[in-house]
Each structure stands twice: as structure tokens, then as C-alpha cells.
Design a protein around this motif. Structure first.
Motif, PDB file in Angstrom:
ATOM      1  N   LYS A  25       0.878  -1.287  -0.024  1.00  0.00           N
ATOM      2  CA  LYS A  25       0.134   0.027   0.110  1.00  0.00           C
ATOM      3  C   LYS A  25       0.853   1.350  -0.011  1.00  0.00           C
ATOM      4  O   LYS A  25       0.376   2.357  -0.397  1.00  0.00           O
ATOM      5  CB  LYS A  25      -0.786   0.037   1.238  1.00  0.00           C
ATOM      6  N   SER A  26       2.189   1.172   0.510  1.00  0.00           N
ATOM      7  CA  SER A  26       2.832   2.280   0.694  1.00  0.00           C
ATOM      8  C   SER A  26       3.297   2.865  -0.704  1.00  0.00           C
ATOM      9  O   SER A  26       4.030   2.236  -1.453  1.00  0.00           O
ATOM     10  CB  SER A  26       4.106   1.952   1.537  1.00  0.00           C
ATOM     11  N   ASP A  27       3.525   4.146  -0.717  1.00  0.00           N
ATOM     12  CA  ASP A  27       4.325   4.846  -1.981  1.00  0.00           C
ATOM     13  C   ASP A  27       5.665   4.734  -1.782  1.00  0.00           C
ATOM     14  O   ASP A  27       6.578   5.324  -2.624  1.00  0.00           O
ATOM     15  CB  ASP A  27       3.873   6.445  -1.978  1.00  0.00           C
ATOM     16  N   ALA A  28       6.293   4.240  -0.751  1.00  0.00           N
ATOM     17  CA  ALA A  28       7.589   4.261  -0.406  1.00  0.00           C
ATOM     18  C   ALA A  28       8.349   2.974  -1.245  1.00  0.00           C
ATOM     19  O   ALA A  28       9.653   3.244  -1.340  1.00  0.00           O
ATOM     20  CB  ALA A  28       7.933   4.044   1.109  1.00  0.00           C
ATOM     21  N   PHE A  29       7.749   2.251  -2.102  1.00  0.00           N
ATOM     22  CA  PHE A  29       8.216   0.988  -2.488  1.00  0.00           C
ATOM     23  C   PHE A  29       7.296   1.200  -4.059  1.00  0.00           C
ATOM     24  O   PHE A  29       6.537   1.478  -4.201  1.00  0.00           O
ATOM     25  CB  PHE A  29       7.640  -0.220  -1.938  1.00  0.00           C
ATOM     26  N   SER A  30       8.505   0.565  -4.884  1.00  0.00           N
ATOM     27  CA  SER A  30       8.088   0.377  -6.384  1.00  0.00           C
ATOM     28  C   SER A  30       8.493  -0.981  -6.714  1.00  0.00           C
ATOM     29  O   SER A  30       9.266  -1.594  -6.325  1.00  0.00           O
ATOM     30  CB  SER A  30       8.742   1.530  -7.286  1.00  0.00           C
ATOM     31  N   VAL A  31       8.111  -1.361  -8.038  1.00  0.00           N
ATOM     32  CA  VAL A  31       8.621  -2.501  -8.705  1.00  0.00           C
ATOM     33  C   VAL A  31      10.297  -2.269  -8.991  1.00  0.00           C
ATOM     34  O   VAL A  31      10.756  -1.177  -9.024  1.00  0.00           O
ATOM     35  CB  VAL A  31       8.009  -2.891  -9.997  1.00  0.00           C
ATOM     36  N   VAL A  32      10.906  -3.404  -8.868  1.00  0.00           N
ATOM     37  CA  VAL A  32      12.183  -3.292  -9.202  1.00  0.00           C
ATOM     38  C   VAL A  32      12.349  -2.980 -10.765  1.00  0.00           C
ATOM     39  O   VAL A  32      11.937  -3.891 -11.469  1.00  0.00           O
ATOM     40  CB  VAL A  32      12.984  -4.499  -8.617  1.00  0.00           C
ATOM     41  N   LEU A 263       3.515 -16.290  -5.845  1.00  0.00           N
ATOM     42  CA  LEU A 263       4.269 -17.048  -4.372  1.00  0.00           C
ATOM     43  C   LEU A 263       4.905 -15.659  -3.760  1.00  0.00           C
ATOM     44  O   LEU A 263       4.830 -15.412  -2.686  1.00  0.00           O
ATOM     45  CB  LEU A 263       5.188 -18.008  -4.583  1.00  0.00           C
ATOM     46  N   HIS A 264       5.419 -14.914  -4.686  1.00  0.00           N
ATOM     47  CA  HIS A 264       6.481 -13.930  -4.110  1.00  0.00           C
ATOM     48  C   HIS A 264       6.210 -12.530  -4.789  1.00  0.00           C
ATOM     49  O   HIS A 264       6.097 -12.652  -6.014  1.00  0.00           O
ATOM     50  CB  HIS A 264       7.938 -14.159  -4.072  1.00  0.00           C
ATOM     51  N   ILE A 265       6.244 -11.345  -4.136  1.00  0.00           N
ATOM     52  CA  ILE A 265       6.216 -10.021  -4.922  1.00  0.00           C
ATOM     53  C   ILE A 265       7.741  -9.365  -4.613  1.00  0.00           C
ATOM     54  O   ILE A 265       8.118  -9.431  -3.480  1.00  0.00           O
ATOM     55  CB  ILE A 265       4.997  -9.120  -4.439  1.00  0.00           C
ATOM     56  N   HIS A 266       8.307  -8.800  -5.648  1.00  0.00           N
ATOM     57  CA  HIS A 266       9.675  -8.308  -5.361  1.00  0.00           C
ATOM     58  C   HIS A 266       9.420  -6.643  -5.337  1.00  0.00           C
ATOM     59  O   HIS A 266       8.690  -6.249  -6.664  1.00  0.00           O
ATOM     60  CB  HIS A 266      10.508  -8.534  -6.673  1.00  0.00           C
ATOM     61  N   ARG A 267       9.949  -5.901  -4.572  1.00  0.00           N
ATOM     62  CA  ARG A 267       9.713  -4.576  -4.367  1.00  0.00           C
ATOM     63  C   ARG A 267      10.989  -3.879  -4.137  1.00  0.00           C
ATOM     64  O   ARG A 267      11.955  -4.473  -3.309  1.00  0.00           O
ATOM     65  CB  ARG A 267       8.866  -4.153  -3.516  1.00  0.00           C
ATOM     66  N   VAL A 268      11.436  -2.405  -4.163  1.00  0.00           N
ATOM     67  CA  VAL A 268      12.421  -1.761  -3.738  1.00  0.00           C
ATOM     68  C   VAL A 268      12.015  -0.697  -3.041  1.00  0.00           C
ATOM     69  O   VAL A 268      10.928   0.170  -3.366  1.00  0.00           O
ATOM     70  CB  VAL A 268      13.391  -1.379  -5.012  1.00  0.00           C
ATOM     71  N   ALA A 269      12.628  -0.302  -1.954  1.00  0.00           N
ATOM     72  CA  ALA A 269      12.257   0.986  -1.073  1.00  0.00           C
ATOM     73  C   ALA A 269      12.870   2.109  -1.877  1.00  0.00           C
ATOM     74  O   ALA A 269      14.158   2.180  -1.720  1.00  0.00           O
ATOM     75  CB  ALA A 269      12.679   0.697   0.370  1.00  0.00           C
ATOM     76  N   ASN A 270      12.089   3.231  -2.191  1.00  0.00           N
ATOM     77  CA  ASN A 270      12.533   4.260  -2.688  1.00  0.00           C
ATOM     78  C   ASN A 270      12.918   5.438  -1.689  1.00  0.00           C
ATOM     79  O   ASN A 270      13.319   6.464  -1.875  1.00  0.00           O
ATOM     80  CB  ASN A 270      11.420   4.945  -3.622  1.00  0.00           C
ATOM     81  N   LYS A 271      12.323   5.363  -0.404  1.00  0.00           N
ATOM     82  CA  LYS A 271      12.830   6.007   0.726  1.00  0.00           C
ATOM     83  C   LYS A 271      12.656   5.275   1.954  1.00  0.00           C
ATOM     84  O   LYS A 271      12.106   3.994   2.032  1.00  0.00           O
ATOM     85  CB  LYS A 271      11.835   7.235   0.749  1.00  0.00           C
ATOM     86  N   ASP A 272      13.107   5.782   3.013  1.00  0.00           N
ATOM     87  CA  ASP A 272      12.969   4.875   4.503  1.00  0.00           C
ATOM     88  C   ASP A 272      11.508   4.629   4.693  1.00  0.00           C
ATOM     89  O   ASP A 272      10.627   5.586   4.596  1.00  0.00           O
ATOM     90  CB  ASP A 272      13.655   5.874   5.353  1.00  0.00           C
ATOM     91  N   PHE A 273      11.370   3.677   5.151  1.00  0.00           N
ATOM     92  CA  PHE A 273       9.925   3.116   5.637  1.00  0.00           C
ATOM     93  C   PHE A 273      10.015   2.546   7.023  1.00  0.00           C
ATOM     94  O   PHE A 273      10.694   1.681   7.358  1.00  0.00           O
ATOM     95  CB  PHE A 273       9.747   1.980   4.565  1.00  0.00           C
ATOM     96  N   ARG A 274       9.084   2.816   7.904  1.00  0.00           N
ATOM     97  CA  ARG A 274       9.023   2.399   9.278  1.00  0.00           C
ATOM     98  C   ARG A 274       7.477   2.014   9.332  1.00  0.00           C
ATOM     99  O   ARG A 274       6.185   2.773   8.884  1.00  0.00           O
ATOM    100  CB  ARG A 274       9.236   3.429  10.341  1.00  0.00           C
ATOM    101  N   CYS A 275       7.523   0.871   9.997  1.00  0.00           N
ATOM    102  CA  CYS A 275       6.002   0.099  10.162  1.00  0.00           C
ATOM    103  C   CYS A 275       6.204  -0.536  11.537  1.00  0.00           C
ATOM    104  O   CYS A 275       6.832  -1.528  11.746  1.00  0.00           O
ATOM    105  CB  CYS A 275       5.331  -0.960   9.300  1.00  0.00           C
ATOM    106  N   GLY A 276       5.546   0.144  12.582  1.00  0.00           N
ATOM    107  CA  GLY A 276       5.968  -0.348  13.897  1.00  0.00           C
ATOM    108  C   GLY A 276       7.287  -0.557  14.416  1.00  0.00           C
ATOM    109  O   GLY A 276       8.003   0.553  14.279  1.00  0.00           O
ATOM    110  N   ASP A 277       7.718  -1.495  14.618  1.00  0.00           N
ATOM    111  CA  ASP A 277       9.053  -1.620  14.841  1.00  0.00           C
ATOM    112  C   ASP A 277       9.959  -2.102  13.839  1.00  0.00           C
ATOM    113  O   ASP A 277      11.264  -2.195  13.834  1.00  0.00           O
ATOM    114  CB  ASP A 277       9.223  -2.912  16.052  1.00  0.00           C
TER     115      ASP A 277
END
Length: 362
Positions: A25-32, A263-277
Motif C-alpha cells: 500500500k505504501s508509496d515508499a516502494f516500487s517495482v524493481v 508466491l512472491h512479490i519483489h519490491r524496492v524501497a525508494n525512501k525510508d519506511f517504518r511500520c511499528g518496530d
């Protein structure tokens, strides 16, 4: 679930359902960016990957932004409800014909049957009724799905590019030899909202090949549905020993979810992301394990049988329509079918893909 990516440095393997949802759901991630990766690899290795790069640039799976929406619109025009409505009667007739021809032995393979269904329905729809392609065309195109596997070697990538060259040459010969159609007329008819002048002849061939190759999730999902019905929960789908057509149609979305190939979805973080811990640093690669995820109260995984959000599969509508026609037809003709043997492809790590599902039809 373990896989070959579990202990790779720099790759975060995520199996937590809630965290996977937040990442998707986060815009911090995109497809590789496979295009970017291959472009860099081409420079560093001196190996020419231009044709593979161009092919990938037409895939909604590997790109985002304006180009993604543009390509997805073309896919949707070719595989949407108007096309289904035009081809419905032909589909029903062809499904019955292929199904009746299926029982050549008493130990036939339903995976091959699913290939035959997809070929007989989608070849005429995309290429014309007189389309003649090599017998190995489908299976070799099917193997191009390896492009979605992270961390492929240069040798594997070169092999895939050779396969792409072979498939494009087959498609070009097929269309050139069909006096009733050509790639320009097919492209114009099937994507009327798109200006065809913006694409070269090779572009159009690649787009048609990409769209035809997108039937891979349909073949995988349909095969998995037959396994679900015949083996995993047979008592649920059969009443008094007869396949319950009404129950199947009512539960279609749930059955597709259970049998999803992904089975698996590959993503890359375009910026720092925090969710809980959990903290994921910009530039990190994540692999989401979505196998056997429940269709929970959030409903987020209900659509993952064909992707999610902006990457929801453009072929989902036609795939569901085909599945809804094929499965009841099969059991109407073979009401006493039973599975005798099955095996999954252990070389594919991003999809739950059967290599064989043998059935006895009597």
C-alpha cells in the motif's frame, strides 16, 4: 515457506501478512527496475541486452508511472469485457471441442489441457484464425516468465534473450504468412484508442508477444484450480459424486484466491519506511512471501491472485471468464475424473506452477 532468497544479503524476505499489506500500500516502494538493472549490466559487462530491455519496457509488470499506464491501457483494450463479449460464443464452442478431444488416454495431463485451452482461445483472438506457430511456441513463451525471478545470471539472461529472438521471429513469420491479417491491422483493431503510428513494427510484435505471454498466470491458476478441486478439497466441490457447478460459480473468487499462482512479490524501497518496530532503509530490496495468505478482513489479498492496485493484472477479467467456462465444461464431460499424479516446478520460485497433473477420466 523457505525459498532460495531466504539468506541473501541485502534482500529482506517478508512473510508477515500485515507488513506485506503495508508495503504494497505504501508509496515508499516500487517495482524493481529490471530495465535499469539490465542497462547497468550491459554497460558493466559489455554484453548487448538491448532487445531484452526493449521487450521488458513494454511489460506492465516491470514498469511504473506514465509508461506503465500507457501499456496497461493497451493490454486492457485487447483483453477487456468488449473483447470477451465478441468472442464468448467462439470461446464456448472451442472449449467444448478441446475438452472432448482431451481424453486420448486414461492418464492424461491437465496442465497440457490448460495450455491447449489458452492456445485455442487466445491465438485466434490476438493473431487471427489462420495463425500457425511451431508446436513448442507456447511452452517456450511460458518459460520467459523466468524474467520475474530476481538474481538471474548473465548466462540465464542471454538464454532468455535468445528465446525472445526465436519467439519474435516465429510470430513475424506467422503474421506474414497469413494473407488475412498483418500486425498493423491486428494492432489497430484490438487497440483502437491507441495511436499505432507511435510504435515501430518490432514494437507491435513485442506488444503482441507480451500480451499473449501474459496468459501464463491463467494457465498456472487454472491448473492449480483443478488440483484444488480434484485433490485438496474434493468433497467440497462434489455433491453425491457429481461436480457441483453452482457451488463452483458461487465460490469462484475464493477458489481463484486459493489457487493463485503468485508466491512472491519483489519490491524496492525508494525512501525510508517504518511500520511499528520494522525499519526498512531506502534502497533495500524486499521479497514478499504471499503464498497461502488468507483473504483476511482487510480483503487485501483477495486480489493478489492477479496482482494488486496499479499492478492488478489487465488480463484478470478475461482469465476469470475463461476459468468460469472451462472448469464446469470439463466436469460436465468428465464427471468422474480423478487425479492420479501431480508435480510442481521446483525451478520457479515466484509462482506455484504445476508441471504435470495426471488424471483418469473414467
Amino acid at each position: 515457506m523457505s525459498c532460495k532468497f531466504d539468506e541473501i544479503p541485502g534482500l529482506l524476505f517478508v512473510s508477515d501478512n500485515a507488513l506485506s499489506i503495508e508495503i504494497l500500500k505504501s508509496d515508499a516502494f516500487s517495482v524493481v527496475s529490471l530495465v535499469g538493472y539490465l542497462s547497468k549490466l550491459q554497460v558493466s559487462s559489455g554484453i548487448d541486452f538491448e532487445r531484452l530491455i526493449k521487450f521488458i519496457s513494454f511489460s506492465p509488470f516491470f514498469i511504473e508511472g506514465e509508461q506503465h499506464q500507457r501499456t496497461k491501457k493497451i493490454f486492457s483494450n485487447m483483453l477487456g469485457k468488449p473483447q470477451i463479449n465478441c468472442w464468448q460464443a467462439n470461446f464456448e464452442k472451442k472449449i467444448e471441442q478441446v475438452t472432448k478431444e482431451f481424453e486420448c488416454t486414461n492418464d492424461s495431463d491437465l496442465v497440457n489441457y490448460c495450455f491447449d485451452i489458452a492456445k485455442n482461445l487466445l491465438r485466434p483472438m490476438l493473431f487471427g484464425f489462420e495463425a500457425t506457430l511451431p508446436d513448442d511456441f507456447e511452452i517456450r513463451l511460458y518459460k520467459l516468465q523466468k524474467l520475474v525471478e530476481p538474481l538471474l545470471s548473465i548466462r540465464q539472461l542471454l538464454k532468455l534473450q535468445d528465446e525472445l529472438n526465436y519467439l519474435l521471429s516465429c510470430l513475424e513469420n506467422c503474421l506474414q504468412n497469413d494473407a488475412e491479417s498483418n500486425v498493423d491491422s491486428l494492432f489497430t483493431d484490438l487497440s483502437s484508442e491507441t495511436t499505432t503510428n507511435e510504435f515501430s513494427y518490432e514494437d507491435k510484435l513485442m506488444l503482441l508477444l507480451m500480451i499473449y505471454g501474459a496468459k501464463t498466470p491463467l494457465i498456472q491458476t487454472m491448473s492449480n484450480i483443478f488440483l484444488e478441486i480434484l485433490v485438496i478439497n474434493k468433497e467440497k466441490y462434489f455433491s453425491a459424486g457429481i461436480f457441483d457447478d453452482a457451488y463452483f460459480r458461487k465460490e469462484l473468487d475464493k477458489i481463484i484466491h486459493k489457487s493463485a499462482a503468485l508466491l512472491h512479490i519483489h519490491r524496492v524501497a525508494n525512501k525510508d519506511f517504518r511500520c511499528g518496530d520494522i525499519f526498512i532503509k531506502s534502497g533495500s530490496f524486499v521479497l514478499l512471501d504471499i503464498a497461502d495468505q488468507p483473504a483476511n478482513s482487510c480483503g487485501a489479498f483477495k486480489s493478489l491472485s492477479f496482482g494488486m492496485g496499479m499492478h492488478y493484472c489487465s488480463g484478470a477479467v478475461i482469465s476469470k471468464a475463461i476459468i468460469a467456462m472451462v472448469v464446469p465444461t470439463f466436469f460436465k464431460i468428465y464427471p468422474h475424473a480423478t487425479a492420479s499424479a501431480w508435480e510442481f516446478d521446483s525451478t520457479i520460485h515466484t509462482a506455484k506452477s504445476l508441471t504435470t497433473l495426471k488424471v483418469k477420466t473414467r
